[in-house]
Design a protein around this motif. Structure first.
Motif, PDB file in Angstrom:
ATOM      1  N   LYS A  23       0.834  -1.207   0.000  1.00 11.85           N
ATOM      2  CA  LYS A  23       0.000   0.000   0.000  1.00 11.85           C
ATOM      3  C   LYS A  23       0.868   1.256   0.000  1.00 11.85           C
ATOM      4  O   LYS A  23       0.519   2.251  -0.643  1.00 11.85           O
ATOM      5  CB  LYS A  23      -0.924  -0.013   1.211  1.00 11.85           C
ATOM      6  CG  LYS A  23      -1.942  -1.148   1.206  1.00 11.85           C
ATOM      7  CD  LYS A  23      -2.843  -1.113  -0.021  1.00 11.85           C
ATOM      8  CE  LYS A  23      -3.837   0.023   0.024  1.00 11.85           C
ATOM      9  NZ  LYS A  23      -4.782  -0.025  -1.117  1.00 11.85           N
ATOM     10  N   LEU A  26       2.196   1.594  -3.581  1.00 14.16           N
ATOM     11  CA  LEU A  26       1.171   1.985  -4.557  1.00 14.16           C
ATOM     12  C   LEU A  26       0.786   3.449  -4.441  1.00 14.16           C
ATOM     13  O   LEU A  26       0.114   3.980  -5.328  1.00 14.16           O
ATOM     14  CB  LEU A  26      -0.061   1.095  -4.394  1.00 14.16           C
ATOM     15  CG  LEU A  26       0.132  -0.361  -4.854  1.00 14.16           C
ATOM     16  CD1 LEU A  26      -1.059  -1.217  -4.465  1.00 14.16           C
ATOM     17  CD2 LEU A  26       0.370  -0.421  -6.358  1.00 14.16           C
ATOM     18  N   SER A  34      -2.030   0.349 -10.388  1.00 13.69           N
ATOM     19  CA  SER A  34      -1.491  -0.929  -9.915  1.00 13.69           C
ATOM     20  C   SER A  34      -0.017  -1.112 -10.237  1.00 13.69           C
ATOM     21  O   SER A  34       0.549  -2.171  -9.958  1.00 13.69           O
ATOM     22  CB  SER A  34      -2.284  -2.092 -10.525  1.00 13.69           C
ATOM     23  OG  SER A  34      -3.639  -2.052 -10.117  1.00 13.69           O
ATOM     24  N   THR A  71      -7.124  -1.533  -4.123  1.00 19.42           N
ATOM     25  CA  THR A  71      -6.544  -0.431  -4.894  1.00 19.42           C
ATOM     26  C   THR A  71      -7.318  -0.192  -6.182  1.00 19.42           C
ATOM     27  O   THR A  71      -7.885   0.869  -6.405  1.00 19.42           O
ATOM     28  CB  THR A  71      -5.069  -0.719  -5.231  1.00 19.42           C
ATOM     29  OG1 THR A  71      -4.328  -0.869  -4.016  1.00 19.42           O
ATOM     30  CG2 THR A  71      -4.473   0.416  -6.043  1.00 19.42           C
TER      31      THR A  71
END
Length: 463
Positions: A23, A26, A34, A71
């Motif tokens: 996380k 990202l 992604s 996500t």
């Protein structure tokens, strides 16, 4: 049951760590939600596989699945991406284990380069290809952007492998901190200098004046310093510190890698980080290997090849050290001289192999039954010496008698025996030569008594 719960705990921890670091990575996904050039989970997964085995793969899969599901994309794309990420780790673990000595890949420079290629370049194509293809097929990525997304994904995974994996494995290999006060001071100076230099290069203080200057190379001397003086673990740690500052500064628009887009900037800084990580690790491994070779040479120089005990040189060094210690503490030390009885007769009767074995038998007794602080050595031929720190004359005689008994009762055939002489510093000699001469005289005094006793009993004395 205990091992089962331990395995489940490792899987759970890996899943949580993977999810959290994913996380974080990202948040730097600029070319696609992604795909990011900052991806530590690859290095964490590979380290976990090399330490615990690929049986902990569910942890990586679950962490990747939930990170992608929360996500962008669907359950199907999240499963596909998680499968690619996990397969990447499995293949990298196999290749590194098969061709680069597995967890020991960072001990030699050639294995580090193999690791960089196999884990950082080859295996990472799996996750990038599977992930970007699944996103494009499901409509979450434009086919026309396949190349830029793939490069970003691949570079992020590759740098994560070459930076994070060695950091984890090297700290796992030896987590204890055994630093002297001088080393702590030097380390503090090293990391302070690295931090200040990196902050200047990737900070905003000189941003307007030297924006595009290649000042990032000013930080390399600190990595060389870490590699030469402190080895692989500190070199890997210094690289991570540099990487953190460089990424932070670049994302703020500072430093030589700042470009018109954040993704391009991140790709450039990650390329730099990957190169310096591999280079500093290889240099540190080469230095460490050279030091080990030098230590091995020094050990061979001071070791008797037949018995493995110290040789005459080590004996003299040990006596010199004890003389210096006596100057500080005024505590006595003793030297024992042992001479194997009848070695010529053993050689003539049983052959030289048995004679050599007899010498080794004496050495084994000395090695096993001497204290850790003692220095047993082969003086030459069938003669041995032992340096006994902080030992009085009475204690030396008791030790000598005990060792003689152990030699005579070692249980092997033919039976052997040894004469012994003792000398104590400074009572029997106040220098190396006088001390050794006193021990030698005591030894041959015992031999003369043995000859006389044997002659009185009508036996043939052993020379």
């Amino acid at each position: 049951m205990g091992k089962k719960y331990e395995h489940l705990a490792i899987v759970a921890v890996l899943a949580v760590v993977y999810f959290i670091t994913a996380k974080v990575g990202l948040r730097f996904a600029f070319v696609n939600p992604s795909a990011t050039a900052l991806w530590a989970p690859t290095g964490i997964t590979l380290a976990a596989f090399l330490i615990f085995g690929v049986r902990v793969w569910p942890g990586a899969f679950l962490g990747a699945f939930f990170a992608n599901l929360t996500t962008a994309g669907t359950v199907l794309t999240s499963i596909t991406i998680a499968t690619g990420n996990t397969l990447e780790g499995v293949v990298a673990c196999y290749l590194v284990t098969r061709f680069a000595r597995g967890p020991h890949a960072f001990e030699r420079a050639q294995d580090i380069f193999k690791f960089a290629f196999l884990a950082g370049m080859a295996a990472t194509t799996i996750s990038a290809t599977v992930g970007v293809t699944s996103l494009a097929l499901s409509g979450f990525a434009d086919w026309r952007a396949f190349g830029p997304i793939w490069r970003t994904w691949w570079l992020g995974d590759g740098v994560g492998a070459v930076v994070v994996t060695p950091l984890v494995l090297l700290w796992k290999e030896n987590p204890r901190l055994t630093w002297t006060r001088e080393q702590i001071g030097e380390l503090a100076l090293l990391f302070l200098g690295l931090f200040i230099t990196a902050a200047i290069v990737f900070g905003g203080r000189f941003h307007s004046e030297v924006r595009n200057y290649p000042l990032e190379y000013l930080s390399i001397p600190f990595l060389i310093w870490a590699a030469f003086r402190f080895g692989r673990r500190k070199a890997a740690t210094a690289t991570c510190v540099l990487a953190g500052i460089a990424i932070w500064g670049t994302m703020q628009g500072f430093g030589p890698f700042a470009r018109e887009t954040l993704n391009t900037s991140l790709l450039l800084v990650q390329s730099f980080v990957g190169i310096v990580a591999v280079t500093s690790l290889a240099l540190a491994a080469e230095v460490t290997e050279r030091k080990r070779a030098d230590e091995r040479v020094q050990e061979l120089v001071a070791t008797d090849p037949l018995t493995g005990l110290g040789n005459y040189r080590r004996l003299i060094d040990a006596i010199e050290l004890e003389i210096k210690r006596h100057g500080r503490t005024e505590r006595p030390f003793a030297v024992l001289f042992f001479d194997l009885d009848g070695l010529k007769k053993l050689n003539d009767t049983h052959g030289h192999l048995v004679g050599s074995r007899a010498i080794c038998r004496v050495a084994e007794v000395l090695r096993v039954h001497c204290r850790q602080i003692d220095t047993p050595a082969r003086f030459g031929g069938d003669e041995f010496a032992v340096v006994l720190p902080e030992t009085t004359s009475l204690q030396a005689q008791q030790i000598a008698a005990r060792i003689r008994e152990l030699i005579a009762s070692d249980g092997e055939n033919p039976p052997i025996s040894a004469a012994v002489g003792t000398a104590v510093f400074p009572d029997d000699g106040d220098s190396i030569d006088t001390l050794l001469s006193a021990a030698d005289r005591a030894l041959y005094g015992m031999k003369r008594l043995s000859f006389a006793a044997a002659a009185a009993q009508g036996r043939q004395p052993q020379p």
